[in-house]
Design an enzyme around this catalytic site. Sequence first.
Site, mmCIF file in Angstrom:
data_model
loop_
_atom_site.group_PDB
_atom_site.id
_atom_site.type_symbol
_atom_site.label_atom_id
_atom_site.label_comp_id
_atom_site.label_asym_id
_atom_site.label_seq_id
_atom_site.Cartn_x
_atom_site.Cartn_y
_atom_site.Cartn_z
ATOM 1 N N SER A 275 53.526 33.129 11.182
ATOM 2 C CA SER A 275 53.101 34.256 12.012
ATOM 3 C C SER A 275 53.994 35.449 11.686
ATOM 4 C CB SER A 275 53.191 33.900 13.500
ATOM 5 O OG SER A 275 54.548 33.753 13.901
ATOM 6 N N CYS A 276 53.683 36.586 12.326
ATOM 7 C CA CYS A 276 54.478 37.809 12.116
ATOM 8 C C CYS A 276 54.210 38.720 13.312
ATOM 9 C CB CYS A 276 54.126 38.469 10.780
ATOM 10 S SG CYS A 276 52.358 38.792 10.567
ATOM 11 N N GLY A 277 54.013 40.003 13.081
ATOM 12 C CA GLY A 277 53.703 40.924 14.168
ATOM 13 C C GLY A 277 52.227 40.961 14.508
ATOM 14 N N TRP A 304 52.685 37.650 16.959
ATOM 15 C CA TRP A 304 53.554 38.008 18.079
ATOM 16 C C TRP A 304 52.904 39.001 19.039
ATOM 17 C CZ3 TRP A 304 57.287 36.206 20.797
ATOM 18 C CH2 TRP A 304 58.020 37.049 21.649
#
Length: 320
Positions: A275-277, A304
Site C-alpha cells: 500500500s501507499c498513500g 492510507w
Amino acid sequence: MASTGGGPKAGYATSTMSTNEPVVSVDWLHSNLKETDIKVLDASWYMPHEQRNPIQEYQVAHIPGALFFDLDGISDRRTNLPHMLPSEEAFAAACSALGIENKDGVVVYDGKGIFSASRVWWMFRVFGHEKVWVLDGGLPRWRASGYDVESSASNDAILKANAASEVVEKIYQGQPISPITFKTKFQPHLVWTLDQVKENMENKTYQHIDARAKARFDGTAPEPRKGIPSGHIPGSKCVPFPQMFDSSQTLLPAEELKKRFEEEDISLDSPIMASCGTGVTACILALGLHRLGKPDVPIYDGSWTEWAMEPNLPMVGSSS
C-alpha cells in the site's frame, strides 16, 4: 533486461519479450518504436502539491507516437477517493477509445523516471493484459539518451485521451458504449479492499509493506492531502519506493532489490501485499518484487487515504 540487438521480425516486436521482466530499456524501445504491435503510453501523473500539469507537459514533449493515459480520468467515478481502479467495462471502454488492442504490447512511461507508470502497468495486469512493461527511467532517461521527442502536431492523441475519460463517465452514468473492442479478464488476486487488509491485520498471512516516506509512515510529517492524518496501518512495514531505484531512476538489479527488502526484514519466501498513500507508489514496490519473481503482489487500492478516512480504524503514530 530486454535485448537491444537483432530484433524480431517487423510487427512482432513483443512476441519475444518476457513478461517475467517488468521493464524495457529506452534502447529497446527506440529500436522497436515503429513496430505495429507496440503502443506507448505517457501515464505521467503528479502529486497535487507539485502543481504540474501532465497533459500540458505531454503536449510540449513526448515520445514519438505515444498516447496519453489519464490516470485520474480512467478511474472509478463512484468514490471520492482519488484514481481508484475503474470497473472492467470502464477500463475496456477506455482502452478501446485509445485504440489499444489485446494483441498489442504496451510500454508505459512517465515524466519522473518510474512513478505513475507503474500504476498503469499494474492496472493492465489487473485486467488480464500481461503484455505490458514500464519504460525503465521513463522520459528523463529517454531524453538523456539523446532520443527525439515530439510535441503534439495533431490533436488526435488529446482527443483520444478525452474520449477515454468521457466513455468512463458514460459507463458510470449507465449509458451504452460501443464498440468496446478491448477484452478484459479481471485478476482479483492483484487488488485488495479495506476488508482484506483488516482481515490480514488479524491473521498476518501477508507481509504488509508501505511505500510512503518514513516520516509520513511514522506520523512525524504530514500527508500531502489535507485532512488526512499521517501514521500507518498496524503491522505494516515501511519500504519507501525510492529504494527500488538507482541514481538515474532506473530499477535496481535483482540482487540489489533483494538486499533492500531484506534490510527491511521482508521475507521474499512469504506472501507480500503493498500500500501507499493512494495506490500509486505501492505499484513501484510491486514492480521491484516482480523482477524478483513475485508477480502476484496485491495492491491495497484505497491505501492510507481510505484507511485514515474511515472512522474507528486502528492507526499507529497518527498525527493530524
